[in-house]
Design a protein around this motif. Structure first.
Motif, mmCIF file in Angstrom:
data_model
loop_
_atom_site.group_PDB
_atom_site.id
_atom_site.type_symbol
_atom_site.label_atom_id
_atom_site.label_comp_id
_atom_site.label_asym_id
_atom_site.label_seq_id
_atom_site.Cartn_x
_atom_site.Cartn_y
_atom_site.Cartn_z
ATOM 1 N N LEU A 91 15.780 13.008 -18.591
ATOM 2 C CA LEU A 91 14.346 13.046 -18.264
ATOM 3 C C LEU A 91 13.729 11.661 -18.376
ATOM 4 C CD1 LEU A 91 13.262 16.362 -20.009
ATOM 5 C CD2 LEU A 91 14.251 16.000 -17.750
ATOM 6 N N SER A 92 14.240 10.887 -19.315
ATOM 7 C CA SER A 92 13.709 9.544 -19.508
ATOM 8 C C SER A 92 14.065 8.648 -18.311
ATOM 9 C CB SER A 92 14.264 8.979 -20.821
ATOM 10 O OG SER A 92 13.667 7.760 -21.145
ATOM 11 N N THR A 93 15.303 8.718 -17.841
ATOM 12 C CA THR A 93 15.671 7.922 -16.652
ATOM 13 C C THR A 93 14.908 8.444 -15.433
ATOM 14 O OG1 THR A 93 17.610 9.315 -16.193
ATOM 15 C CG2 THR A 93 17.998 7.258 -17.376
ATOM 16 N N SER A 94 14.634 9.748 -15.416
ATOM 17 C CA SER A 94 13.853 10.296 -14.314
ATOM 18 C C SER A 94 12.445 9.700 -14.315
ATOM 19 C CB SER A 94 13.801 11.821 -14.431
ATOM 20 O OG SER A 94 13.153 12.385 -13.319
ATOM 21 N N ALA A 95 11.881 9.527 -15.491
ATOM 22 C CA ALA A 95 10.557 8.899 -15.591
ATOM 23 C C ALA A 95 10.616 7.448 -15.112
ATOM 24 C CB ALA A 95 10.047 8.978 -17.027
ATOM 25 N N ALA A 96 11.741 6.775 -15.372
ATOM 26 C CA ALA A 96 11.900 5.396 -14.886
ATOM 27 C C ALA A 96 11.884 5.374 -13.362
ATOM 28 C CB ALA A 96 13.195 4.786 -15.422
ATOM 29 N N VAL A 97 12.621 6.296 -12.756
ATOM 30 C CA VAL A 97 12.623 6.397 -11.292
ATOM 31 C C VAL A 97 11.182 6.622 -10.798
ATOM 32 C CG1 VAL A 97 13.365 7.821 -9.332
ATOM 33 C CG2 VAL A 97 14.997 7.267 -11.159
ATOM 34 N N GLN A 98 10.474 7.505 -11.469
ATOM 35 C CA GLN A 98 9.117 7.865 -11.034
ATOM 36 C C GLN A 98 8.162 6.663 -11.123
ATOM 37 O OE1 GLN A 98 8.730 10.779 -9.710
ATOM 38 N NE2 GLN A 98 6.528 10.858 -9.399
ATOM 39 N N VAL A 99 8.341 5.833 -12.145
ATOM 40 C CA VAL A 99 7.479 4.644 -12.270
ATOM 41 C C VAL A 99 7.645 3.752 -11.038
ATOM 42 C CG1 VAL A 99 7.161 2.473 -13.546
ATOM 43 C CG2 VAL A 99 7.360 4.631 -14.795
ATOM 44 N N LEU A 100 8.850 3.653 -10.537
ATOM 45 C CA LEU A 100 9.093 2.810 -9.361
ATOM 46 C C LEU A 100 8.714 3.488 -8.054
ATOM 47 C CD1 LEU A 100 11.054 1.394 -11.559
ATOM 48 C CD2 LEU A 100 12.174 0.455 -9.552
ATOM 49 N N GLY A 101 8.471 4.793 -8.091
ATOM 50 C CA GLY A 101 8.109 5.496 -6.859
ATOM 51 C C GLY A 101 9.232 5.426 -5.841
ATOM 52 N N GLY A 102 8.865 5.275 -4.571
ATOM 53 C CA GLY A 102 9.874 5.236 -3.509
ATOM 54 C C GLY A 102 10.943 4.188 -3.748
ATOM 55 N N ALA A 110 0.849 -1.180 0.000
ATOM 56 C CA ALA A 110 0.000 0.000 0.000
ATOM 57 C C ALA A 110 0.885 1.231 0.000
ATOM 58 C CB ALA A 110 -0.940 -0.009 1.211
ATOM 59 N N GLY A 111 1.247 1.642 -1.207
ATOM 60 C CA GLY A 111 2.046 2.846 -1.341
ATOM 61 C C GLY A 111 1.103 4.004 -1.621
ATOM 62 N N SER A 112 0.867 4.255 -2.896
ATOM 63 C CA SER A 112 -0.079 5.318 -3.269
ATOM 64 C C SER A 112 -1.510 4.908 -2.944
ATOM 65 C CB SER A 112 0.045 5.632 -4.758
ATOM 66 O OG SER A 112 1.296 6.221 -5.040
ATOM 67 N N ALA A 160 6.667 -2.166 -13.659
ATOM 68 C CA ALA A 160 5.272 -1.737 -13.866
ATOM 69 C C ALA A 160 4.360 -2.912 -14.191
ATOM 70 C CB ALA A 160 5.204 -0.698 -14.980
ATOM 71 N N LYS A 161 4.920 -3.920 -14.827
ATOM 72 C CA LYS A 161 4.111 -5.100 -15.158
ATOM 73 C C LYS A 161 3.849 -5.965 -13.927
ATOM 74 C CE LYS A 161 5.429 -5.709 -20.015
ATOM 75 N NZ LYS A 161 6.343 -6.451 -20.921
ATOM 76 N N GLU A 162 4.807 -5.931 -12.989
ATOM 77 C CA GLU A 162 4.733 -6.843 -11.844
ATOM 78 C C GLU A 162 4.092 -6.232 -10.604
ATOM 79 O OE1 GLU A 162 8.710 -8.103 -11.088
ATOM 80 O OE2 GLU A 162 8.830 -9.157 -13.009
ATOM 81 N N ARG A 163 4.219 -4.950 -10.447
ATOM 82 C CA ARG A 163 3.843 -4.297 -9.195
ATOM 83 C C ARG A 163 2.341 -4.018 -9.138
ATOM 84 N NH1 ARG A 163 4.568 -2.974 -3.897
ATOM 85 N NH2 ARG A 163 3.923 -0.849 -3.448
ATOM 86 N N PRO A 164 1.620 -4.692 -8.214
ATOM 87 C CA PRO A 164 0.196 -4.373 -8.088
ATOM 88 C C PRO A 164 0.029 -3.132 -7.201
ATOM 89 C CG PRO A 164 0.769 -6.357 -6.825
ATOM 90 C CD PRO A 164 2.052 -5.716 -7.260
ATOM 91 N N ILE A 215 0.992 -0.857 -14.540
ATOM 92 C CA ILE A 215 1.022 -0.555 -15.973
ATOM 93 C C ILE A 215 -0.393 -0.333 -16.514
ATOM 94 C CG2 ILE A 215 0.885 -2.907 -16.913
ATOM 95 C CD1 ILE A 215 3.171 -2.064 -18.867
ATOM 96 N N GLU A 216 -1.387 -0.726 -15.755
ATOM 97 C CA GLU A 216 -2.782 -0.487 -16.160
ATOM 98 C C GLU A 216 -3.197 0.975 -16.029
ATOM 99 O OE1 GLU A 216 -5.171 -3.048 -17.053
ATOM 100 O OE2 GLU A 216 -3.338 -4.235 -17.304
ATOM 101 N N HIS A 217 -2.450 1.747 -15.238
ATOM 102 C CA HIS A 217 -2.827 3.152 -15.034
ATOM 103 C C HIS A 217 -2.328 4.012 -16.195
ATOM 104 C CE1 HIS A 217 -4.034 1.878 -11.122
ATOM 105 N NE2 HIS A 217 -2.808 1.726 -10.645
ATOM 106 N N ALA A 218 -3.199 4.873 -16.699
ATOM 107 C CA ALA A 218 -2.853 5.698 -17.870
ATOM 108 C C ALA A 218 -1.590 6.515 -17.626
ATOM 109 C CB ALA A 218 -4.017 6.624 -18.220
#
Lengths: 591, 591
Positions: free
Chosen positions: B401-412, A166-168, B314-318, B336-339
């Motif tokens: 910016l692209s690697t930054s987006a990768a970091v953001q996908v993983l969150g914390g 439960a993150g976001s 993104a494919k694995e993380r619920p 990965i289901e989130h827009a």
């Protein structure tokens, strides 16, 4: 120099006009004079205690030992100072031992601490947030039991929300509270991750404000309660079965420990219910605006420190010659003479000072929402709610780019650990993530804040902007910028109207570009703050010639923002008005 | 998975059509089959030797000892492999012991190595660059003396340009070469900083290709000569008075040592003149295009690795549920289901695959400029020169910016060292700096490449684009995108014309937003590459149903680029057409 005292005072006293708050009864003991003392005191602590540890705290990461997490030994003294000097409960009432300091001034002092050494500033601010929850929603017994030693800095406070699954999505948290025979006391079982200052040896106890689900509570957000869970039982002095499972190693912000905690593995973890059962998340959210504006402030402060670091370098570093000067026997010029370096510095100035303006404006709204009266109080709360996702996200996202520009100004030197900008670059990156990711704030803005009370919050914002534009049109230096802002404001209204049509039809489509909408509206809001700063700088230039260089700089930074940043709204508008649902149409298997 | 073999093969064989090069006599021994063997061999090394050390090399930084710099012990074996397997001189002629491999294939293999473990890939590629200078411009004696042990990986090559007072401004370098009685042999005195692989213990010798000024040479760029300066004298086996003064500690890319070198402190440092005196900088610049496209490739490769890391997560993380699903008892979906997550992944896909397309296109131009004939050869060189600043800077800037987006996908999780994306984020940041900062490339593009031969290079580029647009209009899936690109191409022509009017009047004003112009033209060029990829994907979808998911993904990424990225040209256009000279008008004292 890691921030500009001149700019901070301009923003507070000439721009945001924080002293107006002293007309409210709650703040009547204060004045610009007492506020300036607060800033001076903060500066002293920042310069003498926090700043000297900036690099060391980055290099000597917190370590997990058999006795828990050990942090930099200097932190104990720093937290003591924050406690003894009354910073932790400064905004609380006189009856509670506080100083009834406006939140705006507490945030301004925080800005100084964060710019000096972000990691060290986190500890006391977390304790303030945790204590605030107890004193606002807890029983007198809990208040008496916990807050005094939090206020004096002996005990650390934390906010324990996130769990592995439960993150976001807080509705999915599974830490469970089992009733005991003692009223208000529960046995807690579960785990929490990413808990900032969740364990360390610079305080005598750690007081977690923890979300958990009482056994049998409804699923989802409505079944979540708030508990006080101390590391050490304050009655018995014995450990309370909160085990530190790990400490996270992070890219930056390494001076503050982030813990993985396990509660109740021996079935001995006791937690105290705060307020009513099942209302934990709503309590938490009532404190969220402040925490979120606070994160924006952290991000802005780090970017500010990076800006001044790169500015100093650019003034000192000779390299190359002016364009057209071909004679290599001529001395090199300082790199600040190059237009592209000035562009990178103006970018940083426009981002950091624009962000600070919004953050202090929001902080003042918070003070009015707290201590104001009648309609003004209600409207301040509404406007603050609307602006919070922007105040959190704009400085966070743009702060990363602003620190990146600082690195670029230094070139190869900026990539080495010989200068602090690389550390700022790493520290800046956490802010678009914690306290709600940028994506979450986009959905908060477009999915919630824009539509509440039939759009009343947006109407309030637009009314404020229209007033600013009208005033700015009467000032020579801001006239043309006012007209430009007006056009972009109309664009924003059109885009918002266009999106709202989709809200009912297909919520997924409606929200699919919420992050872009957040950026779009964020640029407009910062442009508005720059127009206001431009007007205030113009006023000062009319009154006297003192500090005229500073005020000219303000006008140029306003111009920079309108020339280089505001135009970005056009690109976002184009996308936001498009009917293509690219991200939704994309299939998982096609990646 | 740190790159997509499917995508790389699509780009090489279906998109860039690298096998066309085999029609040129120089490459006639090669075919798609031999190229595929090259890729397979590169993949094996990357997977088995480079990838396993990715994290370790970041954690165990090079250390300066009394014996020089010590690097990760695994590097010795890796460099041996590169040498023994013929990678270092693969592109050189058969007579030289090389394989006459097209540079395009060498770059493609490099892309695999860099995506696996960027730091480790740097060592052999630097040796290739240094050896290339010797074999192209040096005497047979120098070639025989130095290149064999560089080719076999026993000796490391470096490019030693930067000095403390001469970073971006090479004309100011002051390392001096004093003639000796031996012809072609000079005593070298001076210091160099930021020398990649400038010293380490994974090779037996370090061969510096060093710029220095012969005593009495004219000031400025025309007095610079090129020398071979070995760490150890290869005739005597004695140290050559090249002292390692320090190793830089860097934010990222920590596995490769960056040295500070002092030459001639005991007056014993010998250097061998390469080619003619005073022509060193022009020799260096003839190799620059390759090195700069190479840096773009590094940046693109790191961003690619980050993309696949975030895609897997993104494919694995619920986490959370689809919008509209309010029932908390329903299972969570993969993120990965989130827009908004798909948006961040599409952004990365569009940036990395768009960059790779440009980089391979430029590499092929390099091969044609080298091994082609007549007008095609001349035009390839011109077009490559024009595109080089873009091929270097676009992947570098957008890669961050692209690697930054990768970091953001993983969150914390992305901010912790538990996942490699934070390392990629740190490693990405060097590329806008080294091998010419983005600002330098902006000036190279607008100040030099746009205007040479009365704009012939731009005309060539536009002619290529017009051809692509015409073809794309005949294909259903690309028709509307072709029309859009046409409009933006016209915008680019207008903006270029508008700027050129200023060139003669005021060069400082003309070049003041060169960085923005570089970004502006870069977006157009990548959109063009995407239109080409869209056409090639459409062709494949027509031929068969095999891999149709992959090709649908290509079409969606093209759409993403046009919807979200291409529109940014509008904002840049607005600024580039403005008459306000904000950055020039800003005064140093106003900051």
């Amino acid at each position: 120099m890691f921030y500009s005292s001149k700019d901070l005072k301009f923003q507070l006293f000439e721009h945001i006009k924080v002293s107006e708050l002293c007309k409210l009864p709650y703040f009547q003991e204060h004045s610009q004079e007492t506020f300036e003392l607060v800033l001076d005191a903060a500066d002293k602590i920042a310069v003498h205690q926090l700043r000297p540890l900036l690099t060391e705290m980055d290099r000597q990461e917190p370590k997990l030992t058999a006795d828990g997490i050990k942090v930099h030994p200097g932190m104990r003294k720093i937290i003591q100072t924050f406690g003894e000097d009354g910073w932790i409960n400064a905004t609380f009432s006189f009856e509670e031992g506080g100083q009834q300091l406006p939140n705006t001034m507490h945030m301004a002092a925080g800005f100084i601490f964060q710019a000096a050494n972000y990691s060290s500033s986190v500890y006391p601010f977390l304790t303030t947030g945790a204590a605030n929850l107890i004193r606002t929603f807890g029983s007198q017994e809990l208040i008496d039991k916990f807050t005094p030693n939090m206020y004096n800095g002996k005990w650390q406070g934390t906010m324990a929300l996130t769990e592995p699954d439960a993150g976001s999505s807080l509705s999915d948290l599974s830490t469970t509270a089992y009733p005991t025979e003692k009223e208000g006391v529960f046995k807690i079982k579960g785990q929490k991750i990413y808990i900032s200052c969740g364990d360390h040896d610079a305080c005598e106890n750690i007081i977690h404000l923890m979300l958990a689900r009482i056994e049998g509570a409804p699923a989802g957000v409505k079944g979540i309660s708030l508990f006080v869970v101390p590391k050490i039982n304050v009655d018995t002095g014995l450990p309370n079965d909160v085990r530190t499972e790990g400490v996270y190693h992070k890219m930056g912000y390494k001076g503050a420990p982030i813990a993985h905690l396990m509660m109740g593995s021996e079935d001995l973890c006791e937690g105290y219910l705060v307020g009513e059962a099942h209302r934990g998340l709503s309590y938490m959210f009532q404190m969220m605006n402040e925490a979120r504006v606070g994160v924006g402030m952290n991000a802005g402060a780090i970017a500010t420190a990076a800006y001044y670091s790169s500015l100093a370098y650019a003034k000192e570093r000779p390299q190359g010659r002016k364009i057209g000067e071909k004679d290599p026997s001529q001395p090199q010029v300082s790199i600040i003479e190059h237009a592209d370096v000035k562009r990178m510095l103006l970018f940083q100035k426009a981002i950091t000072e624009g962000s600070l303006s919004l953050l202090l404006y929001c902080s003042k709204l918070g003070d009015m929402a707290h201590a104001g009266k009648g309609e003004a109080k209600v409207n301040a709360a509404l406007l603050l709610g609307l602006l919070t996702p922007i105040a959190k996200s704009y400085p966070s996202e743009m702060g990363c780019l602003s620190t990146s520009a600082a690195v670029q100004v230094l070139g190869g030197a900026g990539y080495t650990t010989d200068f602090p900008v690389e550390q700022y670059y790493r520290e800046a990156r956490i802010h678009p993530i914690h306290e709600g990711t940028t994506g979450i704030h986009g959905m908060d803005l477009l999915g919630r804040k824009i539509v509440i009370q039939e759009g009343k919050a947006v109407q309030l914002l637009m009314a404020e902007m229209i007033q600013s534009i009208a005033r700015a049109k009467t000032v020579k230096q801001t006239d043309s910028f006012a007209s430009t802002l007006e056009k972009y404001m109309q664009k924003a209204q059109q885009v918002t109207g266009h999106l709202l049509q989709k809200a009912g039809k297909n919520p997924e489509v409606y929200l699919s570009d919420a992050t872009l909408y957040l950026e779009f509206l964020g640029i407009l809001v910062i442009a508005w703050r720059w127009l206001e700063q431009g007007m205030d700088a113009s006023s000062q230039l009319e009154i006297s010639t003192q500090d005229s260089e500073f005020y000219h700089g303000k006008l140029m930074a306003m111009e920079y923002f309108f020339e280089y940043e505001l135009v970005k709204m056009g690109a976002l508008e184009k996308r936001l008005l498009s009917e293509k649902i690219t991200t939704i149409a994309m299939q998982t298997e096609w990646f």
